[in-house]
Scaffold this motif. Sequence first.
Motif, short mmCIF file in Angstrom:
data_model
loop_
_atom_site.label_atom_id
_atom_site.label_comp_id
_atom_site.label_asym_id
_atom_site.label_seq_id
_atom_site.Cartn_x
_atom_site.Cartn_y
_atom_site.Cartn_z
N GLY A 17 65.01 58.83 57.00
CA GLY A 17 64.48 59.65 55.73
C GLY A 17 63.05 59.82 55.98
O GLY A 17 62.51 59.87 56.93
N ASP A 34 62.96 57.77 51.03
CA ASP A 34 63.89 58.59 50.50
C ASP A 34 64.99 59.13 51.30
O ASP A 34 64.61 59.67 52.50
CB ASP A 34 63.10 59.63 49.88
CG ASP A 34 64.10 60.89 49.29
OD1 ASP A 34 65.12 60.45 48.92
OD2 ASP A 34 63.27 61.76 48.75
N GLY A 36 67.50 61.05 50.48
CA GLY A 36 68.29 62.13 49.87
C GLY A 36 69.31 61.70 49.12
O GLY A 36 69.72 60.49 49.07
N ASP A 37 69.87 62.61 48.38
CA ASP A 37 70.87 62.50 47.43
C ASP A 37 70.78 61.30 46.55
O ASP A 37 71.78 60.52 46.14
CB ASP A 37 72.23 62.33 48.55
CG ASP A 37 73.56 62.38 47.65
OD1 ASP A 37 73.34 63.24 46.47
OD2 ASP A 37 74.62 61.84 48.01
N SER A 38 69.53 61.24 46.09
CA SER A 38 69.11 60.07 45.16
C SER A 38 69.34 58.83 45.52
O SER A 38 69.45 57.68 44.95
CB SER A 38 69.99 60.14 43.88
OG SER A 38 69.36 61.55 43.19
N LYS A 39 69.26 58.55 46.97
CA LYS A 39 69.38 57.23 47.51
C LYS A 39 67.87 56.77 48.14
O LYS A 39 67.24 57.74 48.73
CB LYS A 39 70.33 57.29 48.52
CG LYS A 39 71.81 57.48 48.06
CD LYS A 39 72.63 57.25 49.01
CE LYS A 39 74.01 57.33 48.52
NZ LYS A 39 74.46 58.21 47.42
N THR A 40 67.49 55.59 48.08
CA THR A 40 66.13 54.98 48.40
C THR A 40 66.65 53.74 49.24
O THR A 40 67.27 53.02 48.85
CB THR A 40 65.19 54.80 47.50
OG1 THR A 40 64.90 55.90 46.92
CG2 THR A 40 64.00 54.50 48.12
#
Length: 75
Positions: A17, A34, A36-40
């Motif tokens: 990421g 990050d 992507g797809d609102s995932k951290t």
Amino acid sequence: LAVGNYGRVSARNSFTGNIAQIDRGAVNSDISIDLGDSKTLGAVITNHSVDQLELLEAQAVTAFFKASSVMLMKT
């Protein structure tokens, strides 16, 4: 964490990421990646490692981990 071509590693689990944030403390830095797809994904590494890898926000990185050292937190 790894930047660029990291060669061969024994860790089977990895996520790639971009660094969203670097929170530098007295000894360690908290790195938010990050995915992507609102995932951290969060990683805590030494400030020395941040400097050696020349990490910057928005930079592409890959995080490696072994299943025996994963910690989860319910949010």
